[in-house]
Design a protein around this motif. Structure first.
Motif, PDB file in Angstrom:
ATOM      1  N   SER A 139      18.314 -19.597  13.530  1.00  0.00           N
ATOM      2  CA  SER A 139      18.789 -20.919  13.953  1.00  0.00           C
ATOM      3  C   SER A 139      19.949 -21.335  13.054  1.00  0.00           C
ATOM      4  O   SER A 139      20.060 -20.873  11.918  1.00  0.00           O
ATOM      5  CB  SER A 139      17.655 -21.948  13.878  1.00  0.00           C
ATOM      6  N   GLY A 140      20.806 -22.174  13.555  1.00  0.00           N
ATOM      7  CA  GLY A 140      21.935 -22.634  12.751  1.00  0.00           C
ATOM      8  C   GLY A 140      23.281 -22.389  13.407  1.00  0.00           C
ATOM      9  O   GLY A 140      24.304 -22.908  12.956  1.00  0.00           O
ATOM     10  N   ALA A 141      23.306 -21.599  14.487  1.00  0.00           N
ATOM     11  CA  ALA A 141      24.578 -21.349  15.189  1.00  0.00           C
ATOM     12  C   ALA A 141      25.107 -22.664  15.769  1.00  0.00           C
ATOM     13  O   ALA A 141      24.348 -23.448  16.342  1.00  0.00           O
ATOM     14  CB  ALA A 141      24.363 -20.328  16.305  1.00  0.00           C
ATOM     15  N   GLN A 142      26.410 -22.916  15.595  1.00  0.00           N
ATOM     16  CA  GLN A 142      27.027 -24.178  16.024  1.00  0.00           C
ATOM     17  C   GLN A 142      28.106 -23.924  17.070  1.00  0.00           C
ATOM     18  O   GLN A 142      28.869 -22.962  16.938  1.00  0.00           O
ATOM     19  CB  GLN A 142      27.704 -24.865  14.827  1.00  0.00           C
ATOM     20  N   PRO A 143      28.171 -24.779  18.093  1.00  0.00           N
ATOM     21  CA  PRO A 143      29.255 -24.626  19.075  1.00  0.00           C
ATOM     22  C   PRO A 143      30.607 -24.524  18.367  1.00  0.00           C
ATOM     23  O   PRO A 143      30.871 -25.279  17.429  1.00  0.00           O
ATOM     24  CB  PRO A 143      29.148 -25.913  19.909  1.00  0.00           C
ATOM     25  N   GLY A 144      31.422 -23.565  18.794  1.00  0.00           N
ATOM     26  CA  GLY A 144      32.712 -23.330  18.149  1.00  0.00           C
ATOM     27  C   GLY A 144      32.686 -22.127  17.224  1.00  0.00           C
ATOM     28  O   GLY A 144      33.721 -21.518  16.955  1.00  0.00           O
ATOM     29  N   ASP A 145      31.496 -21.775  16.711  1.00  0.00           N
ATOM     30  CA  ASP A 145      31.392 -20.592  15.854  1.00  0.00           C
ATOM     31  C   ASP A 145      31.753 -19.326  16.637  1.00  0.00           C
ATOM     32  O   ASP A 145      31.562 -19.254  17.857  1.00  0.00           O
ATOM     33  CB  ASP A 145      29.946 -20.397  15.359  1.00  0.00           C
ATOM     34  N   LEU A 146      32.231 -18.330  15.921  1.00  0.00           N
ATOM     35  CA  LEU A 146      32.421 -17.016  16.526  1.00  0.00           C
ATOM     36  C   LEU A 146      31.096 -16.250  16.496  1.00  0.00           C
ATOM     37  O   LEU A 146      30.275 -16.441  15.601  1.00  0.00           O
ATOM     38  CB  LEU A 146      33.469 -16.234  15.740  1.00  0.00           C
ATOM     39  N   VAL A 147      30.909 -15.388  17.502  1.00  0.00           N
ATOM     40  CA  VAL A 147      29.732 -14.513  17.559  1.00  0.00           C
ATOM     41  C   VAL A 147      30.191 -13.105  17.197  1.00  0.00           C
ATOM     42  O   VAL A 147      31.149 -12.590  17.793  1.00  0.00           O
ATOM     43  CB  VAL A 147      29.107 -14.499  18.969  1.00  0.00           C
ATOM     44  N   CYS A 148      29.550 -12.493  16.211  1.00  0.00           N
ATOM     45  CA  CYS A 148      30.008 -11.193  15.709  1.00  0.00           C
ATOM     46  C   CYS A 148      28.853 -10.201  15.598  1.00  0.00           C
ATOM     47  O   CYS A 148      27.691 -10.594  15.472  1.00  0.00           O
ATOM     48  CB  CYS A 148      30.621 -11.346  14.315  1.00  0.00           C
ATOM     49  N   VAL A 149      29.190  -8.924  15.642  1.00  0.00           N
ATOM     50  CA  VAL A 149      28.204  -7.876  15.349  1.00  0.00           C
ATOM     51  C   VAL A 149      28.821  -6.869  14.381  1.00  0.00           C
ATOM     52  O   VAL A 149      30.045  -6.722  14.314  1.00  0.00           O
ATOM     53  CB  VAL A 149      27.726  -7.110  16.603  1.00  0.00           C
ATOM     54  N   THR A 150      27.941  -6.173  13.641  1.00  0.00           N
ATOM     55  CA  THR A 150      28.388  -5.035  12.834  1.00  0.00           C
ATOM     56  C   THR A 150      28.056  -3.766  13.613  1.00  0.00           C
ATOM     57  O   THR A 150      27.134  -3.741  14.421  1.00  0.00           O
ATOM     58  CB  THR A 150      27.668  -4.970  11.475  1.00  0.00           C
ATOM     59  N   GLY A 151      28.801  -2.722  13.378  1.00  0.00           N
ATOM     60  CA  GLY A 151      28.521  -1.430  13.997  1.00  0.00           C
ATOM     61  C   GLY A 151      28.748  -1.413  15.499  1.00  0.00           C
ATOM     62  O   GLY A 151      29.495  -2.249  16.033  1.00  0.00           O
ATOM     63  N   ARG A 152      28.114  -0.481  16.169  1.00  0.00           N
ATOM     64  CA  ARG A 152      28.324  -0.315  17.598  1.00  0.00           C
ATOM     65  C   ARG A 152      26.993  -0.308  18.331  1.00  0.00           C
ATOM     66  O   ARG A 152      26.387   0.756  18.542  1.00  0.00           O
ATOM     67  CB  ARG A 152      29.089   0.978  17.848  1.00  0.00           C
ATOM     68  N   PRO A 153      26.532  -1.470  18.746  1.00  0.00           N
ATOM     69  CA  PRO A 153      25.255  -1.536  19.461  1.00  0.00           C
ATOM     70  C   PRO A 153      25.251  -0.574  20.660  1.00  0.00           C
ATOM     71  O   PRO A 153      26.249  -0.482  21.382  1.00  0.00           O
ATOM     72  CB  PRO A 153      25.186  -2.990  19.930  1.00  0.00           C
ATOM     73  N   GLY A 154      24.137   0.110  20.848  1.00  0.00           N
ATOM     74  CA  GLY A 154      24.017   1.066  21.949  1.00  0.00           C
ATOM     75  C   GLY A 154      24.003   2.504  21.468  1.00  0.00           C
ATOM     76  O   GLY A 154      23.584   3.405  22.201  1.00  0.00           O
TER      77      GLY A 154
END
Lengths: 286, 286
Positions: A139-154
């Motif tokens: 919890s804590g994600a705020q509208p306007g934040d970027l969504v990121c991942v590390t590596g290559r899911p899949g």
């Protein structure tokens, strides 16, 4: 019934907070630090693909718990390993793999339990410590934040499905312990690992944070394989980190991550005009 | 090979300290306190006698780990429960028993993992905190100390063998959490629980402390059943505490314990002229 539905059935008994994040939290040093802890059960028929060595099973068992510690932004400290063995001679290579993974993350196997079992069953418990100000949850994600991942899911799913170049992603997942701490220190607002698949993780985070996610289809770090988007969204077994972070903090980050979308008001997960399916890897329990 | 021999085979890999006590230790508050942690795997065919309810299985699972925490003189804080279920509907009563045992010891179920499994398998991990000066391990017993136990070792084994009056000792062991802290505060020099049987526990403590034990046959709190001495020495499944304490500190104790002998120089465990056999309950692993 799958494990998520089962968890729902004991929510009132155990508590909503206690059943929401991958790690339990306990205050240390008058609340200045937090001890996080997590436990994971793996067993042969369900969790160890055919062809894995015992060393890799030990590595993977520790990695899945350290990944949960990493997702809190914490430095792992100790790991306990309970091993239920169908054959005694498997213990040593399993523990060698376990020690190797712990060492790679500056953590230590501190104890455990040995038992006989009809099916090889390994349960790892990992602890970690994080300064309260850097402690991340879902919890804590705020509208306007970027969504990121590390590596290559899949990649792990691709390895399971026969793409031999990705076999190691499947059997020797690298817990993102140091990257997780860098992300937390950079100012991430929410974080979790994507072990159950990216799509279901996005939904988990969206529900915990009370926000929606808009994914940018052209920005996804897809694998160069057929059905790449399906692997990316619904493949399980990767231990990359999913996190959200304000744009101004993102630009100062110096760890390699991919921006895959942004946090919006509302709920759910969309990609362009399409709703992303709420599904992923789940243990099915009869 | 039994689990003690197997443990020996990984001693060099994991470390001697890490494989010697029931709990792992981690310093907190600049070393003023110690976080202890322990993990235990139980599964249906080996650990849950026929006739136990799921509620009792949950209770027992938590109790065995809290007993290890108690043996350090620590107050348990959090417990994680990993449940491998053969049938989904067993989860709720198991967790109700687990919560009840945790609450009885002022601890809390803080999280866990749910999995499907061919055989019901429950792995509990418990943490506790103790001031460093009161932290007890198996080592530290000094010649001249009294050797004491809580409760009546052998009762659980008697319950297993059909003495119905002792059935509850078997299926609802009471972790000696508060008594353990009182013992530690009174000045115990070494402490452990007797879950594997009293005789083998005496040998474990004797080896860890580098001392011998002389038991006083006339002082043993034997059960009023046939073969009482055998049950007392070699029965498993009790979760009483075995500890050593200087005589002058013993006299100030106000918890009910039995003095069963004294610590002597040398090694081994004797009763009168006889050597006590070094055996107890052990998991046999093929």
């Amino acid at each position: 019934m799958d494990d998520r539905q089962l968890l729902e059935s004991i929510r009132d008994l155990i508590g909503r907070t206690e059943t929401s994040d991958d790690c339990a939290a306990f205050p240390l040093d008058n609340g200045k630090k937090i001890l996080v802890s997590t436990t994971d059960m793996l067993h042969e028929t369900t969790d160890f693909p055919k062809g894995m060595t015992e060393w890799q099973m030990g590595w993977m068992s520790v990695a899945v718990s350290l990944s949960d510690v990493a997702s809190c932004g914490a430095q792992p400290t100790q790991i306990l390993v309970a091993a239920g063995l169908d054959r005694a001679e498997r213990l040593k290579p399993i523990m060698e793999g376990a020690v190797a993974c712990a060492k790679a993350c500056d953590a230590k196997i501190a104890g455990g339990d040995i038992d006989s079992h009809t099916e090889l069953t390994i349960v790892t418990t990992a602890f970690g410590v994080v300064d309260k100000e850097y402690y991340c949850t879902r919890s804590g994600a705020q509208p306007g934040d970027l969504v990121c991942v590390t590596g290559r899911p899949g990649a792990a799913q691709a390895g399971l499905d026969g793409y031999s170049g990705y076999w190691e992603n499947l059997v020797m997942p690298k817990p993102q312990v140091f990257t997780g701490q860098r992300i937390a220190h950079s100012g991430a607002t929410a974080m979790m690992d994507v072990s159950d698949g990216l799509a279901i993780s996005l939904y988990d985070m969206s529900e915990a944070s009370g926000v929606g996610f808009d994914l940018r289809e052209n920005h996804l770090p897809l694998l160069p394989i057929a059905d790449a988007k399906r692997y990316f969204l619904y493949g399980g077994g990767d231990y990359g980190l999913l996190f959200t972070i304000p744009q101004e903090k993102f630009v100062k980050m110096d760890v390699p991550v991919s921006v895959i979308g942004e946090v919006v008001e509302g709920d759910g997960v969309r990609m362009g005009d399409e709703q992303v399916e709420k599904r992923g890897y789940a243990h099915h329990i009869d």
